[in-house]
Design a protein around this motif. Sequence first.
Motif, PDB file in Angstrom:
ATOM      1  N   GLU A  91       0.819  -1.217   0.000  1.00 14.52           N
ATOM      2  CA  GLU A  91       0.000   0.000   0.000  1.00 14.52           C
ATOM      3  C   GLU A  91       0.851   1.264   0.000  1.00 14.52           C
ATOM      4  O   GLU A  91       0.578   2.205  -0.756  1.00 14.52           O
ATOM      5  N   SER A 109      -8.307  11.902  11.924  1.00  9.54           N
ATOM      6  CA  SER A 109      -7.121  11.706  11.078  1.00  9.54           C
ATOM      7  C   SER A 109      -6.820  12.960  10.260  1.00  9.54           C
ATOM      8  O   SER A 109      -5.649  13.286  10.021  1.00  9.54           O
ATOM      9  N   GLY A 132      -6.964   6.270   8.160  1.00  9.99           N
ATOM     10  CA  GLY A 132      -7.113   7.648   7.708  1.00  9.99           C
ATOM     11  C   GLY A 132      -5.787   8.365   7.551  1.00  9.99           C
ATOM     12  O   GLY A 132      -5.525   8.989   6.521  1.00  9.99           O
ATOM     13  N   HIS A 137      -3.653   6.520   4.803  1.00 10.65           N
ATOM     14  CA  HIS A 137      -4.369   6.114   3.585  1.00 10.65           C
ATOM     15  C   HIS A 137      -4.060   4.644   3.278  1.00 10.65           C
ATOM     16  O   HIS A 137      -3.833   4.271   2.125  1.00 10.65           O
ATOM     17  N   PHE A 156     -11.022   6.052   6.054  1.00  2.62           N
ATOM     18  CA  PHE A 156     -10.245   6.258   4.835  1.00  2.62           C
ATOM     19  C   PHE A 156     -10.994   7.140   3.840  1.00  2.62           C
ATOM     20  O   PHE A 156     -10.431   8.069   3.258  1.00  2.62           O
ATOM     21  N   ASN A 188     -11.086  10.812   5.113  1.00  6.46           N
ATOM     22  CA  ASN A 188      -9.787  11.480   5.002  1.00  6.46           C
ATOM     23  C   ASN A 188      -9.403  11.693   3.548  1.00  6.46           C
ATOM     24  O   ASN A 188      -8.892  12.757   3.179  1.00  6.46           O
ATOM     25  N   LYS A 189      -9.669  10.705   2.700  1.00  8.54           N
ATOM     26  CA  LYS A 189      -9.310  10.799   1.290  1.00  8.54           C
ATOM     27  C   LYS A 189     -10.062  11.938   0.609  1.00  8.54           C
ATOM     28  O   LYS A 189      -9.525  12.622  -0.272  1.00  8.54           O
ATOM     29  N   ASP A 208      -5.873  15.218  -0.099  1.00  6.50           N
ATOM     30  CA  ASP A 208      -5.365  14.450  -1.233  1.00  6.50           C
ATOM     31  C   ASP A 208      -4.036  13.783  -0.923  1.00  6.50           C
ATOM     32  O   ASP A 208      -3.539  12.980  -1.714  1.00  6.50           O
ATOM     33  N   HIS A 209      -3.461  14.091   0.220  1.00  4.76           N
ATOM     34  CA  HIS A 209      -2.139  13.591   0.537  1.00  4.76           C
ATOM     35  C   HIS A 209      -2.071  13.199   2.003  1.00  4.76           C
ATOM     36  O   HIS A 209      -2.944  13.532   2.799  1.00  4.76           O
ATOM     37  N   THR A 210      -1.036  12.480   2.361  1.00  9.14           N
ATOM     38  CA  THR A 210      -0.805  12.098   3.744  1.00  9.14           C
ATOM     39  C   THR A 210       0.447  12.798   4.252  1.00  9.14           C
ATOM     40  O   THR A 210       1.137  13.514   3.523  1.00  9.14           O
TER      41      THR A 210
END
Length: 593
Positions: free
Chosen positions: A185, A247, A394, A397, A427, A430-431, A435-437
């Motif tokens: 992932e 998250s 979250g 991702h 998920f 948060n998504k 758009d990013h972690t």
Amino acid sequence: MSTKTKLYKRLLNLRYKYISEKNFVFLLSLIIGLLAGIISVTIKNITFSIEAILEKGIILSKNSIYFILPIIGLFLVYLFVKYISKKPSEHAIPSILYALSKRDGVINKTKIYYPLITAPLTVGFGGSVGLLGPAIASASALSSNLSRMLHIDKKTRSLLIACAAAGAIASIFKSPIAAIIFAIEVFSLDLTFASLLPLLIASVSSVITSYFFLGDSVLFNFTVSEKFLIKDTLFYIILGIGTGIASIYFSKIYFGITSLFNRLKSARHKLIIGGLAIGIMLYFIPPLYGEGFGFINNLMIGNDIEALGNTPFDEYLDNIWIVIGLLFGITIFKAIAMTTTFAAGGTGGIIIPTLVMGSALGNVVAKVINNCGLGFNVSEANFTLVGMAGLIAGVLHAPLTAIFLIAEITGGYELFVPLMITASMSFIINKNGLDHTIYTKELIEKGALLTQDKDKNVLILMKLDSVIEQDFVQLYPEMTLGDMLNKGVSQSSRNLFPVTDTDGSFVGIILLDDIRTVMFDQSLYESTTVETFMHQAPAYIIYEKDSMLDVMHKFQESNAWNLPVIKDGKYYGFVSKSKLLTAYRIELINFTS
């Protein structure tokens, strides 16, 4: 030639002669798994040794002014960075992902042992971060350098770095399946037999190493005893929504505090401000001290008072709503304490702090449901577990990693349904919100993030330097048509000419088609200059700024066949569409083979 070099070459020759490439990769994944396990055990034991020394009161009594210990740890890290490493610590996963996308998986060998020093100093003295990130960083650096030494190609080197990361996770959590899924992932590996089997070998060998050195001890001494009840489905959905929002908060706090500290130019000022902030938070919220595994274990067995430790609010803990408020405070301040530790110069990881925050939030949701006076009753232990999965899903991702990690480390496969409900909800929320972690934000901005999109990955892996052509004859605006023909056209095999000023700055281009109708009219040779025929390029490639994705977009939008490259404000060369597409095709074949 030295004896050592001769032996090294002999071993390489034996390898090429007797071991196939596939079997050699399997053998390396086994070795890397063992080494990753040893690194994880080492970093844990060094940290635990520091904690044991401090708890025995050799330096300070934990029951009095222990909250200044993290400041001492950060100061020791500061001294190490300033006088020994002379480079600030990097966050493990983002630096590895960058090395995979932009450096062919090459990681500096100093990163093998630096985390083994800075992370135990940070965490052992109570810094509110985890050890998993540094363990992954050290194991990945070891894998990278071992691969280079054995002349492994860059694609296989990337797989072996993922094996090292999986091995570190498997060793610390004793969860080989979650470790494999994490590598797939987070590192965006293709789920094929060629990648799956080495990951499996590395994870299993690393777990065995952990058992060999640490026995059958586990991080969480808890077994799920209360099964999932269908009537609790709505509550797990609510928990998923809560962890999804939390998250987003976690990530935004991280970005916000990091940005705030980045404004401070001095590492000493960061240390002082960050250290004081951490000390104040620890005084009022003791569970923020260190990694927080003890806090999670106490919550899961229902020992709330022990989990909270000694606080200024001890006399009010017979009120359940005060307990809920304090646990919610841990949910809020764990992200702040973790990020402040990083920003002040500490070394650590975010996964374990995420678990701590998720456990607190899950427990809070369960307590609110049980004490709201509506007659509901849910398992606080189960919500504590599922809350951890929700926040991991979250923040990273990585919903599948979250589900299998919590299921494996607690034996909670009976909670698969609520784990899936909560992790997927978190998920999705948060998504849609980010758009990013924490791992990917900086990489996305640099155009250096590998994803499951093969086309984008190929462009990310390509290097701009490999497609820049510099065999063009430069012209100057004041040159006459005659000089241009004699010194330019006649000396070049190209039909394109860059025009620059005396400083080398790019001012325009001339195509052979632009002068074709007048190039034989000698009456214009002295009266007409380059400036007459020159025109602007349809687009420009900025060497320091544009990624290969940007370059491809500029070709698509401009419909040009050649685009000039500007470096440091000066003309540097051209990129042609034909060479770009040829290089893309070669890289695509290498990437997918």
